[in-house]
Design a protein around this motif. Sequence first.
Motif, short mmCIF file in Angstrom:
data_model
loop_
_atom_site.label_atom_id
_atom_site.label_comp_id
_atom_site.label_asym_id
_atom_site.label_seq_id
_atom_site.Cartn_x
_atom_site.Cartn_y
_atom_site.Cartn_z
N ILE A 1 24.30 -24.13 -21.23
CA ILE A 1 23.13 -23.26 -21.03
C ILE A 1 23.32 -21.99 -21.85
O ILE A 1 24.43 -21.67 -22.27
N GLY A 2 22.24 -21.29 -22.11
CA GLY A 2 22.32 -20.04 -22.88
C GLY A 2 22.85 -20.31 -24.28
O GLY A 2 22.44 -21.26 -24.95
N GLY A 3 23.84 -19.49 -24.67
CA GLY A 3 24.39 -19.68 -26.01
C GLY A 3 25.11 -21.00 -26.16
O GLY A 3 25.39 -21.44 -27.27
N SER A 4 25.39 -21.67 -25.06
CA SER A 4 26.03 -23.00 -25.12
C SER A 4 25.01 -24.11 -25.20
O SER A 4 25.33 -25.28 -25.00
N ALA A 5 23.74 -23.71 -25.43
CA ALA A 5 22.69 -24.72 -25.60
C ALA A 5 21.72 -24.33 -26.72
O ALA A 5 21.36 -25.15 -27.56
N LYS B 1 31.63 -21.45 -22.55
CA LYS B 1 32.69 -20.55 -22.99
C LYS B 1 33.52 -20.11 -21.78
O LYS B 1 34.75 -20.25 -21.79
N SER B 2 32.88 -19.66 -20.73
CA SER B 2 33.61 -19.18 -19.55
C SER B 2 34.21 -20.35 -18.78
O SER B 2 35.19 -20.21 -18.06
N GLY B 3 33.54 -21.52 -18.90
CA GLY B 3 34.03 -22.68 -18.16
C GLY B 3 33.67 -22.66 -16.70
O GLY B 3 34.08 -23.52 -15.93
N GLY B 4 32.83 -21.67 -16.33
CA GLY B 4 32.51 -21.56 -14.90
C GLY B 4 31.04 -21.33 -14.61
O GLY B 4 30.66 -21.06 -13.48
N THR B 5 30.18 -21.45 -15.62
CA THR B 5 28.76 -21.19 -15.38
C THR B 5 28.18 -22.22 -14.39
O THR B 5 28.31 -23.43 -14.63
N PRO B 6 27.57 -21.76 -13.29
CA PRO B 6 27.14 -22.69 -12.25
C PRO B 6 26.22 -23.80 -12.73
O PRO B 6 26.41 -24.96 -12.40
N GLU B 7 25.25 -23.43 -13.57
CA GLU B 7 24.30 -24.46 -14.00
C GLU B 7 25.01 -25.58 -14.77
O GLU B 7 24.72 -26.76 -14.59
N THR B 8 25.97 -25.17 -15.63
CA THR B 8 26.68 -26.18 -16.43
C THR B 8 27.59 -27.02 -15.54
O THR B 8 27.66 -28.24 -15.68
N ARG B 9 28.25 -26.37 -14.61
CA ARG B 9 29.12 -27.11 -13.66
C ARG B 9 28.29 -28.09 -12.88
O ARG B 9 28.66 -29.26 -12.70
N GLY C 1 30.96 -14.45 -29.06
CA GLY C 1 30.03 -14.44 -27.93
C GLY C 1 29.20 -15.71 -27.88
O GLY C 1 29.05 -16.41 -28.89
N GLY C 2 28.66 -16.02 -26.71
CA GLY C 2 27.85 -17.23 -26.57
C GLY C 2 26.69 -17.25 -27.56
O GLY C 2 26.43 -18.26 -28.22
N ARG C 3 26.03 -16.10 -27.73
CA ARG C 3 24.83 -16.07 -28.57
C ARG C 3 25.14 -16.03 -30.06
O ARG C 3 24.24 -16.06 -30.88
N THR C 4 26.44 -15.95 -30.38
CA THR C 4 26.84 -16.02 -31.79
C THR C 4 27.85 -17.13 -31.98
O THR C 4 28.73 -17.04 -32.83
N GLN D 1 15.50 -15.21 -29.11
CA GLN D 1 15.32 -14.47 -27.84
C GLN D 1 16.67 -14.10 -27.26
O GLN D 1 16.89 -12.96 -26.85
N GLN D 2 17.60 -15.06 -27.26
CA GLN D 2 18.92 -14.70 -26.72
C GLN D 2 19.66 -13.79 -27.69
O GLN D 2 20.17 -12.73 -27.28
N LEU D 3 19.67 -14.17 -28.97
CA LEU D 3 20.46 -13.37 -29.93
C LEU D 3 20.00 -11.92 -29.94
O LEU D 3 20.81 -11.00 -29.89
N MET E 1 17.58 -10.29 -27.69
CA MET E 1 17.32 -9.60 -26.43
C MET E 1 18.57 -9.46 -25.58
O MET E 1 18.74 -8.47 -24.88
N GLU E 2 19.49 -10.44 -25.65
CA GLU E 2 20.72 -10.29 -24.88
C GLU E 2 21.66 -9.31 -25.57
O GLU E 2 22.52 -8.71 -24.94
N SER E 3 21.48 -9.11 -26.87
CA SER E 3 22.30 -8.14 -27.60
C SER E 3 21.74 -6.73 -27.47
O SER E 3 22.49 -5.79 -27.24
N GLY F 1 22.54 -10.99 -12.14
CA GLY F 1 21.73 -12.14 -11.70
C GLY F 1 22.61 -13.21 -11.08
O GLY F 1 22.27 -13.80 -10.04
N LYS F 2 23.78 -13.46 -11.72
CA LYS F 2 24.68 -14.49 -11.18
C LYS F 2 25.13 -14.11 -9.79
O LYS F 2 25.17 -14.92 -8.87
N LYS F 3 25.46 -12.82 -9.59
CA LYS F 3 25.96 -12.34 -8.28
C LYS F 3 24.88 -12.50 -7.22
O LYS F 3 25.11 -13.00 -6.13
O1 LIG Z 1 28.98 -20.58 -22.29
P1 LIG Z 1 28.99 -20.10 -20.88
O2 LIG Z 1 30.20 -19.33 -20.52
O3 LIG Z 1 28.69 -21.21 -19.92
O4 LIG Z 1 27.80 -19.04 -20.76
C1 LIG Z 1 26.47 -19.44 -20.97
C2 LIG Z 1 25.63 -18.18 -21.00
O5 LIG Z 1 25.86 -17.50 -19.77
C3 LIG Z 1 25.33 -16.20 -19.64
O6 LIG Z 1 23.97 -16.31 -19.48
C4 LIG Z 1 25.61 -15.30 -20.83
O7 LIG Z 1 24.84 -14.14 -20.71
C5 LIG Z 1 25.26 -15.99 -22.12
O8 LIG Z 1 25.61 -15.15 -23.22
C6 LIG Z 1 25.99 -17.30 -22.21
O9 LIG Z 1 25.67 -17.96 -23.42
#
Ligand SMILES: O=P(O)(O)OC[C@H]1O[C@H](O)[C@H](O)[C@@H](O)[C@@H]1O
Length: 613
Positions: free
Chosen positions: A192-196, A247-255, A306-309, A387-389, A391-393, A525-527
């Motif tokens: 999701i996000g930069g990972s998609a 990237k984080s390995g812990g994003t809820p949607e991806t998990r 970063g995810g968006r780059t 939008q991510q690159l 607006m998130e920056s 938002g995640k919290k």
């Molecule tokens: O790649 P992940 O760690 O799963 O993060 C996915 C996304 O999560 C959040 O929304 C960050 O703000 C984004 O920059 C990131 O791309």
Amino acid sequence: MASLSGLYSSSSSLKPAKTHFVKALTAATRDSFSFPHTSKPSHPPLTLSASRSVARDISHADAKKELIKDPDALWNRYLDWLYQQKDLGLYLDVSRVGFTDEFVVDMEQRFKAAFKAMDDLEKGSIANPDEGRMVGHYWLRNSNLAPKPTLKTLIENTLDSICGFADDIISGKIKPPSSPAGRFTQILSVGIGGSALGPQFVAEALAPDNPPLKIRFIDNTDPAGIDHQIAQLGSELASTLVIVISKSGGTPETRNGLLEVQKAFRDAGLNFAKQGVAITQENSLLDNTARIEGWLARFPMYDWVGGRTSVMSAVGLLPAALQGIDIREMLAGAAIMDEATRTTSLKNNPAALLAMCWYWASDGVGSKDMVILPYKDSLLLFSRYLQQLVMESLGKEFDLDGNTVNQGLTVYGNKGSTDQHAYIQQLREGVHNFFATFIEVQRDRPPGHDWDLEPGVTCGDYLFGMLQGTRSALYANGRESISVTIEEVTPRSVGALIALYERAVGLYAFIVNINAYHQPGVEAGKKAAAEVLALQKRVLSVLNEASCKDPVEPLTLDEIADRCHCPEEIEMIYKIIAHMSANDRVLIAEGSCGSPRSVKVYLGECNVDDLYA
Ligand SMILES: O=P(O)(O)OC[C@H]1O[C@H](O)[C@H](O)[C@@H](O)[C@@H]1O
């Protein structure tokens, strides 16, 4: 037909071959695309000359932005400011943005510091001070820039392993354990996000019509969306390579996406580990899961990207390579653009020109939105990517000195000419709260594949005319625009486009003194989402307790809120219950008034008639 690209890259001077270019433009504008065999529009079409007269009548609310109207002056402005990167076949036209000479002089001073800061960033400074991190996405396309030999080696080895793995998958050397196809035929990307967004943009822009593996995405925790993707795979799940990116390995949607896909594999009697690939930071939860479960492969992400780059890391490169896209060409295009955007001459730096235009058009505070209009179907997702690159920056509450600035730059758009039939009406005549960016692609079709659908006019001429006509019509009504032109959509030009905007965002951020490389707002938002789920668990525990009574004890919302010890959360409790009821997980009895206040909630068997007796 003379190639239009010759108009931009004529060696003698900036003066393009006037005949062909101007004739096509005038004809297209004059006819305003009166389609054959249809009635003429009731009002006379806007011709080039007519649109100029309209422009003369428009009063400019903002004196600062008095736009040039005289055609000769405009032509000279166009020639004077036209940026050309001939190796890439990329051109940037900022002449339809009304910045003044004084403004340019002022910005040249401000860009001196920005160029220095960007140079430091590429040398490995802690350019992300809030997270204490370097910012190294430029090193991905030129490993010699990496500040440490170990990073250079890591970048190079990772690229080689991506190419090697993709070759082995495509050739069938690595194959799924139980598939009639005998090779992998599908990619299911979970991220999701930069990972998609990067992989999605690249796939839409560059995937061939018949790729060695066809890609689809799960980029949300919507069960129906996940079911749809898995249903579409059907029996091909057995020949699907699942790439889980986080990237984080812990994003809820991806998990959640991973857990759902692993369940689908179990239900189909398939061994997920033999078809799973992880792209994540070393020792992340996802990395450790993939390692322990023995997945097919793991590729690294780095804390300095970063995810968006990350599209030029394994995140974008592995999916692209598996689709048969030349990723080394993508990297080459980005590297050439990176070099072009290192120049400290504002007028010869396309990224600085973009950043300057953004600042002028939106007053350096995001007062106007950036409308992205690629006139090419394959670039449809460019605006979503940006939008991510962007607006998130840039969308940040504080600047680097801790001042509250609420910075940002809003991005939207889809593609032309399609969007002309949706919202261009408002852009042309309505609230003036935007500036446009046209992305023009000169090559309409591969050589030898074009034909005249009218004498002397091709389908692509219409697209060209729609773009130019819209640009003229907007400008005639005081609407500013930038035009980025590429000769065709290739891995090299897509790599260059991405690099151009990454640099422009970075320079703009330095100009407005913000950190472009962290995203604190996302954590909030995640919290908050985690708090809703925690409340839901408390609600369920209260209902379970009440359901153990004989007879079952139905509870009002007030009673539930009290027993959860959070009466102030009664509205959220109601929303939680309504969602669970819609999914048959709790039962609601409604009083005659039908107000949420009167509902009674229960689990299990209950004599509803008695509830309101
Ligand atoms: O790649 P992940 O760690 O799963 O993060 C996915 C996304 O999560 C959040 O929304 C960050 O703000 C984004 O920059 C990131 O791309």
